[in-house]
Design a protein around this motif. Structure first.
Motif, PDB file in Angstrom:
ATOM      1  N   THR B 128      -7.256   0.143  -1.494  1.00 36.08           N
ATOM      2  CA  THR B 128      -6.493  -0.315  -1.367  1.00 36.08           C
ATOM      3  C   THR B 128      -6.530  -0.010  -3.741  1.00 36.08           C
ATOM      4  O   THR B 128      -5.085  -0.020  -3.811  1.00 36.08           O
ATOM      5  CB  THR B 128      -7.286  -1.856  -2.282  1.00 36.08           C
ATOM      6  OG1 THR B 128      -8.479  -2.573  -1.888  1.00 36.08           O
ATOM      7  CG2 THR B 128      -6.153  -3.192  -2.237  1.00 36.08           C
ATOM      8  N   LEU B 129      -7.428   0.677  -4.217  1.00 39.95           N
ATOM      9  CA  LEU B 129      -7.342   1.639  -5.174  1.00 39.95           C
ATOM     10  C   LEU B 129      -6.482   2.446  -5.035  1.00 39.95           C
ATOM     11  O   LEU B 129      -5.590   2.901  -6.091  1.00 39.95           O
ATOM     12  CB  LEU B 129      -8.541   1.893  -5.655  1.00 39.95           C
ATOM     13  CG  LEU B 129      -9.351   0.370  -6.464  1.00 39.95           C
ATOM     14  CD1 LEU B 129     -10.664   1.143  -7.238  1.00 39.95           C
ATOM     15  CD2 LEU B 129      -8.343  -0.268  -7.382  1.00 39.95           C
ATOM     16  N   ILE B 130      -6.478   3.446  -4.185  1.00 38.75           N
ATOM     17  CA  ILE B 130      -5.785   4.723  -3.969  1.00 38.75           C
ATOM     18  C   ILE B 130      -4.355   3.675  -4.317  1.00 38.75           C
ATOM     19  O   ILE B 130      -3.370   5.040  -3.760  1.00 38.75           O
ATOM     20  CB  ILE B 130      -6.773   5.549  -2.866  1.00 38.75           C
ATOM     21  CG1 ILE B 130      -7.661   5.913  -3.073  1.00 38.75           C
ATOM     22  CG2 ILE B 130      -5.998   6.405  -2.938  1.00 38.75           C
ATOM     23  CD1 ILE B 130      -8.603   6.681  -2.798  1.00 38.75           C
ATOM     24  N   MET B 131      -4.300   3.162  -3.143  1.00 36.99           N
ATOM     25  CA  MET B 131      -2.891   3.097  -2.491  1.00 36.99           C
ATOM     26  C   MET B 131      -1.540   2.246  -3.147  1.00 36.99           C
ATOM     27  O   MET B 131      -0.582   3.000  -3.574  1.00 36.99           O
ATOM     28  CB  MET B 131      -3.165   1.823  -1.724  1.00 36.99           C
ATOM     29  CG  MET B 131      -1.560   1.358  -0.266  1.00 36.99           C
ATOM     30  SD  MET B 131      -1.277   2.252   0.264  1.00 36.99           S
ATOM     31  CE  MET B 131      -0.068   1.623   0.894  1.00 36.99           C
ATOM     32  N   GLY B 132      -2.444   1.423  -4.634  1.00 37.19           N
ATOM     33  CA  GLY B 132      -1.709   1.348  -5.591  1.00 37.19           C
ATOM     34  C   GLY B 132      -1.826   2.092  -6.593  1.00 37.19           C
ATOM     35  O   GLY B 132      -0.485   2.694  -7.427  1.00 37.19           O
TER      36      GLY B 132
END
Lengths: 322, 255
Positions: B128-132
């Motif tokens: 999720t973090l990297i996608m964000g």
């Protein structure tokens, strides 16, 4: 199971392995103790490395190199901790090996008992305890402990084979046969176990008073046949086949009529083999054994077994020559 | 006609490489995080072990019955069938006949689920973090052109986040590069971390398909008593056949 696997090496192999131990230990001193594995710089530690240490430990103990064995066990304890089941078993093995007298062994036995009282599922230690009981020649205790172990894990081949050996040492043949049958239930195509079962059956026939128990003898012969069927140059199989068929031929010189009668039994038992078949099997076994003893050394058979086979062949040919 | 897009070469260095490097580093981190989060598998108690092994014993007997004579088979069968029916091997004989408890209340099952949760978390959070991060900084860039032509079908794979119909399929968008990395780095992780790493999410998903394994044959919620009963029935209907029947002829026929 794997505890005993490397014990099957021959003596010379074990010795040569243990002689490499100092080199090996020096080579791997750095990798074993590195704290954080860094990719690229240190290789990721593998299971093989530790299996190697275990094997090294066993061969060092066999070769009597207790110092190197101590190094190995220390390494293993460093890595896995002294409370790991397998390590506890190995450490027990080491302690037993360096123990001076029976009193020291008794202390180790007490230690095992304590461990098992705390954690009854600790199979390696339970097995060590049984082995220790055996080496203290308390066979009946060992048998009791083994049956207890097998009650909770009836699929343990190693324990079953051990128990069968113990029963055999006490001349309790039906029990030994039962144990080997259990092994076959787990590993139905283990030719060595088939041959072993044949051997036990044969021994039970030879040691019983009535000289001709045809059924058991036929069963033993069939076991050897099966082991040959599974592995067609198994020396022990042919050896047993020759022994049993010799005996069958001498005990029942001509049973073609009797065979016809027993053939009609329908309670699931197998009929006696006809004399012609037995004779043919005997000839086959003889020729195969002769062939094997001729080019044995090249093929890595056990030396003692080959000598025994030669002796058997000589014995059977002598009467004919006279 | 060859499409040309004039783009700053810095895009290449400041998007393509950062994304790849970050993906690899997260993979490595995830690997070590999973190792740290792992709990040692709980040890079975003696009765539970016995229950499993005795069932296995019956299964072995059923599959390999041909190795022993019919008399030995009958003796074993009778013993096992009666013991199975009496429930002699049950871990807790008192619970016999009661419906299996809710797996949520069983602490052993709970532990297994917690383990799975942890694994999931170690995967979801960084993702999720990297996608964000990618969405915030690099969304909508076209970062490179593949040196070979592709069919139109690859458009959705290579150009997510860039909604242009006429753009040649060979152009790759930053978001797509992220996805390609996400699924394609397995071999890189094997190279860095060794064979049984926990870095790749594909491997994790494979594991979740088959959560049992070391856990034993009993899934939570399954009634061991019923398993014993059905095994007893299986054993009862076995028609015995002896492998030693006719073995002499087989051996003689061997050559």
């Amino acid at each position: 199971m794997s505890l005993s696997s490397s014990l099957r090496h021959s003596n010379s192999e074990a010795l040569s392995l243990s002689q490499q131990s100092t080199q090996y230990l020096q080579k791997h001193t750095s990798t074993g103790t590195s704290t954080i594995p860094v990719p690229f710089i240190s290789y990721p530690e593998s299971t093989e490395l530790w299996l190697m240490y275990e094997k090294l430990l066993l061969s060092c103990l066999r070769a009597g190199d207790d110092k190197a064995a101590h190094l190995c066990i220390e390494k293993l304890i460093d890595r896995f901790g002294a409370t790991n089941e397998r390590i506890m078993g190995l450490r027990g093995l080491y302690q037993e090996a360096v123990a001076k007298d029976d009193a020291a062994l008794g202390r180790i036995l007490k230690e095992y008992d304590e461990v098992l009282a705390e954690d009854p599922v600790n199979t390696p230690v339970a097995k060590r305890r049984i082995a220790l009981l055996q080496s203290l020649s308390r066979t009946t205790d060992a048998i009791d402990a083994l049956t207890e172990l097998l009650e909770s894990s009836p699929t343990d081949i190693e324990a079953w084979t051990e128990l069968s050996d113990l029963y055999l040492s006490q001349s309790l043949f039906p029990q030994a046969i039962f144990c080997l049958e259990e092994v076959l239930l787990v590993a139905p195509s283990a030719w060595n176990i088939h041959a072993r079962l044949g051997e036990v059956l044969y021994i039970s026939v030879t040691s019983s008073n009535e000289s001709a128990d045809g059924k058991t003898l036929a069963e033993a012969m069939r076991r050897f046949c099966r082991s040959i069927e599974l592995c067609d140059d198994y020396l022990r199989g042919y050896y047993g086949l020759k022994m049993t068929s010799d005996r069958l031929l001498s005990a029942f010189p001509d049973n073609s009529k009797a065979a016809g009668q027993i053939l009609s039994t329908d309670n699931g038992e197998l009929p006696m083999p006809s004399t012609a078949t037995v004779r043919k099997l005997n000839e086959k076994a003889t020729s195969k054994l002769a062939e094997m003893t001729r080019w044995t050394t090249a093929r890595g058979y056990n030396y003692a077994e080959v000598v025994a086979a030669k002796e058997l062949l000589d014995k059977s040919t002598q009467p004919k020559q006279r | 006609m060859v499409q040309t897009i004039h783009r700053d070469p810095a895009l290449f260095y400041w998007i393509l490489f950062p994304i790849s490097i970050v993906m690899i580093l997260t993979g490595v981190l995830r690997h070590y995080a999973t190792i740290l989060l792992q709990t040692t598998p709980k040890k079975l108690t003696l009765p539970a072990l016995r229950e499993q092994r005795q069932l296995l014993h019956g299964i072995n007997l059923r599959t390999n019955y041909s190795a022993i004579s019919s008399a030995s088979f009958a003796a074993r069968k009778n013993y096992l069938v009666s013991a199975y029916k009496n429930g002699d091997f049950l871990k807790d004989p008192d619970n016999r006949g009661k419906p299996a408890g809710n797996p949520m209340t069983d602490p052993a099952a709970m532990e297994g689920m917690m383990g799975m949760m942890k694994g999931n978390m170690a995967m979801m959070i960084p993702q999720t973090l990297i996608m964000g991060w990618i969405n915030a900084f690099f969304a909508g860039f076209v970062i490179m052109k593949l040196p070979f032509p592709l069919t139109l079908r690859f458009k959705s794979m290579l150009q997510s986040g860039v909604a242009t119909r006429d753009l040649d399929v060979r152009w790759v968008s930053s978001l797509s590069w992220y996805f390609l990395n996400l699924f394609g780095l397995q071999s890189v992780f094997i190279f860095i971390l060794g064979n049984d790493n926990a870095a790749s999410q594909m491997a994790q998903q494979m594991q979740q398909m088959n959560p049992s394994g070391a856990g034993g044959m009993f899934q939570p919620g399954q009634d061991p008593d019923k398993m014993f009963k059905s095994e007893a029935e299986n054993l009862e209907v076995v028609e015995h056949e002896y492998i030693l029947k006719g073995v002499e002829e087989r051996v003689l026929g061997l050559v």
